[in-house]
Write an enzyme that holds these catalytic residues in place. Structure first.
Site, PDB file in Angstrom:
ATOM      1  N   SER A   1       7.914 -40.141  -5.859  1.00  0.00           N
ATOM      2  CA  SER A   1       6.466 -40.055  -6.702  1.00  0.00           C
ATOM      3  C   SER A   1       6.758 -39.124  -7.612  1.00  0.00           C
ATOM      4  CB  SER A   1       5.446 -39.419  -5.817  1.00  0.00           C
ATOM      5  OG  SER A   1       4.444 -38.836  -6.449  1.00  0.00           O
TER       6      SER A   1
ATOM      7  N   TYR B   1       2.504 -33.100   0.767  1.00  0.00           N
ATOM      8  CA  TYR B   1       2.714 -34.295   0.299  1.00  0.00           C
ATOM      9  C   TYR B   1       4.007 -34.175  -0.921  1.00  0.00           C
ATOM     10  CZ  TYR B   1       2.390 -38.788  -2.588  1.00  0.00           C
ATOM     11  OH  TYR B   1       2.723 -39.765  -3.364  1.00  0.00           O
TER      12      TYR B   1
END
Length: 681
Positions: free
Chosen positions: A558, A571
């Site tokens: 990501s 996350y």
């Protein structure tokens, strides 16, 4: 079917579908059928006799009108006057093009003469196991007479071509009472004046031969069961097959990568349990359709089912080396200056007593069909041994077929393989969103895909979308479970032979401020993505090292792996963990030819399972916007002002694995439409 389809063509297609749908009648893409009829010539307005015949490469069970070659019968039969003899008969295939009628249609096959020269309105040429058993029996001519009387004649082995067509036509003319012929070493041909009569004659020959073999045959044509060679219990043999498959696939891919298929059907296991299987396997297959798919003979493990795994592995390696040497010697014995180059010395069929059969090909369908053809060969050997002894055509004749210039020309006409042809991929989190898009792109580029997802229904739906078991299989996987991950790789091994492209995509996202993030949140986030991708990559490395074919591992990380944003500690931290796994594994696995790379997406809202599961609402609240405007918000903060879709991430995965970046490992590709704060430094 088109309304202007000629009645004889309609009858031909219906007959072909019925015959081709039953494996007792013919094997996949094996045999051909034809019909003759009269049409009005659009140029002269006069009646013209035509023949419609299955074209080169078609399959009877799925034949369409476009798959028929259409020839003028007068011109085809006039070729008898210019036939230059057996030594030059390959030239006749090119001559068929000058007999074609109209536009379109399929290319005529080598068997066109068989259909055109026989004086019958309808002709079927088929490869039933029962018929080939008689054709490959040592006293096949005598048995044919005993089985059928004078209603079926015998034609000695001759390579398919114009001369064989002349031979069959002459036999029919000399035997007006006959409804067909047994072609030595090959198959059957039947005829009739109507489509129905032709079909009845073909089926009568097949069923009569089946009954003859049962009634006349001895009880154990393959001999007694040998102690230690019987089938292992189902769970045990499939576990052993899954363990062996990557090694065997790697051996079978020495010359070029192959996809695998596993078969532990009763007829395969029984054949391998019997005393005569080494002798019969060494004789090789006979029908041209068989050995063109299976090679002239298989590789057979000469150890009992109880042999220790390490002993089996070493023996398979030794046998593979010997097989390659023997195949090269076979090529040298028969090759001439005009022969095509040797196409590869690896086996297409590997037989392991007690476990089953591994078959290989350029894609899953080819591998599966190769196995089906060897099962046909087993049935042929059983029938021939039951009433006589199995006597396939001579090795030199097999070579003439395998390295026939016409067969080589057919191979050269095949479409260029897609970039990911022969690659087997396993994609986690592939039941929706980014993973689903990746699975679709990989299959579109030629790969076989194992669709892995925690939601088994979603995984199954995606596998069906992708084209079914020849393209994709579904597995239910919780990536926090070592056993479920191992089972997913076992499924891949049994379905396709192994795995050589893995995409770590499974994940969740928990968006909370630091003080609201619980230890449970932290652990769940890291268990699924950091620990899960580690476990998947570890199992992938085991499989890839066993195959010795290199491989690719891709992490869907990501932008958050390098970008510090608010309320996202669990996350983003786990994405940073994944990003560093890429670097660590690239360094460790490079010596094995395994490349490890990553993709850093951002703002993939549309179609995303993560965003739909609450992440979107959380991030929208963080930024103070409406959830339905989140994709637009992300797009506007990028340099390109473009929204990122799952298909864009899939394109990056393909770019890393499709063959152009062969010397790239340890790389992260941003797919974020340009987020300056996430530029890699």
């Amino acid at each position: 079917m088109a309304t202007d389809t000629h009645p004889e063509v309609a009858a031909l297609l219906e007959r072909a579908h019925r015959l081709g749908s039953d494996p007792r009648n013919t094997n996949y893409a094996g045999g051909n059928a034809s019909a003759k009829g009269t049409v009005t010539d659009p140029v002269t307005g006069s009646d013209t006799d035509l023949m419609w015949v299955k074209g080169s490469g078609g399959d009877l069970g799925t034949l369409t009108e476009a798959g028929l070659a259409v020839l003028r019968l007068d011109r085809l039969r006039a070729l008898r006057d210019v036939y230059p003899g057996v030594e030059r008969e390959d030239e006749m295939v090119a001559a068929f093009d000058y007999c074609l009628h109209g536009q379109g249609g399929a290319a005529p096959s080598i068997d066109t003469a068989m259909h055109g020269l026989v004086e019958a309105a309808h002709v079927d040429h088929l490869h039933p196991d029962s018929g080939i058993a008689l054709a490959c029996a040592a006293d096949g001519e005598k048995l044919t007479a005993e089985c059928f009387g004078d209603k079926v004649a015998w034609v000695p082995w001759r390579r398919p071509g114009f001369r064989l067509g002349l031979d069959i036509a002459a036999v029919k003319e000399a035997n007006p009472q006959a409804v067909g012929v047994i072609l030595g070493g090959h198959g059957i041909t039947a005829w009739g004046e109507t489509s129905g009569e032709c079909e009845r004659n073909a089926l009568w020959m097949i069923r009569t031969a089946e009954a003859f073999l049962v009634e006349r045959g001895k009880a154990e044509p393959f001999g007694p069961v040998v102690e230690g060679y019987g089938a292992l219990p189902a769970d045990q043999r499939r576990a052993q097959a899954a363990q062996l498959a990557p090694l065997i696939r790697g051996l079978a891919s020495t010359d070029r990568p192959q996809v695998g298929h596993f078969d532990d059907s009763e007829e395969v296991l029984d054949f391998l349990a019997r005393a005569e299987h080494p002798r019969l396997a060494a004789l090789g297959t006979s029908c041209p359709d068989h050995f063109l798919r299976t090679k002239v003979r298989p590789l057979v493990l000469d150890l009992p089912a109880s042999a220790a795994p390490d002993v089996v592995v070493e023996r398979l390696k030794e046998l593979h080396t010997a097989y390659r040497e023997e195949y090269a010697a076979y090529y040298e014995r028969h090759a001439t200056d005009a022969s095509p180059a040797m196409r590869g010395a690896d086996p297409a069929i590997v037989l392991v007593p007690g476990v089953g059969m591994f078959s290989f090909g350029k894609d899953k369908q080819t591998a599966r069909v190769a196995g089906e053809f060897y099962r046909n060969a087993i049935n042929v050997m059983r029938g021939a041994e039951a009433v006589s002894s199995y006597a396939p055509i001579e090795e030199a004749e097999k070579f003439r077929i395998e390295y026939w210039s016409l067969e080589e020309a057919k191979l050269q006409r095949m479409p260029k393989p897609k970039p990911l042809a022969t690659r087997v991929a396993l994609v986690t989190g592939a039941g929706s969103g980014i993973g689903k898009a990746i699975a679709h792109r990989l299959v579109a580029e030629g790969a076989c895909v194992v669709v892995a997802d925690l939601n088994g229904e979603n995984a199954s739906a995606v596998a069906t979308e992708l084209g079914g078991s020849d393209k994709a299989v579904a597995v239910t996987v919780d990536v926090t479970s070592e056993e479920q991950i191992a089972e997913a790789f076992r499924t891949a091994a049994l379905a396709f032979g192994g795995v050589d492209l893995v995409v770590n995509n499974a994940g969740i996202s928990i968006s909370k401020p630091l003080l609201e993030t619980t230890a449970k949140d932290w652990d769940l986030q890291h268990d699924i993505m950091a620990r899960g991708s580690f476990l998947v990559s570890r199992e992938a490395a085991r499989t890839m090292r066993a195959q010795r074919m290199g491989g690719d591992i891709v992490y869907i990380a990501s932008k958050n792996a390098v970008f510090a944003g608010p309320n996202n500690v669990a996350y983003s931290a786990t994405k940073a963990d994944q990003a560093h796994q890429v670097r660590l594994l690239a360094a460790e696995l490079g010596a094995d030819g395994i490349r490890v790379n990553g993709v850093n997406p951002d703002g993939v809202v549309r179609g995303s399972g993560i965003f739909a599961g609450g992440w979107g609402a959380q991030r929208a609240a963080t930024y103070g916007i409406e959830e339905e405007k989140l994709g637009e918000f992300y797009a506007q903060r990028t340099l390109l002002k473009r929204e990122v879709l799952p298909e864009h991430v899939a394109a990056a995965v393909f770019a890393l694995t499709g063959g152009d970046l062969t010397h790239t490992t340890g790389l992260h590709i941003p797919v974020d439409a340009g987020v300056a704060a996430a530029f890699l430094r």
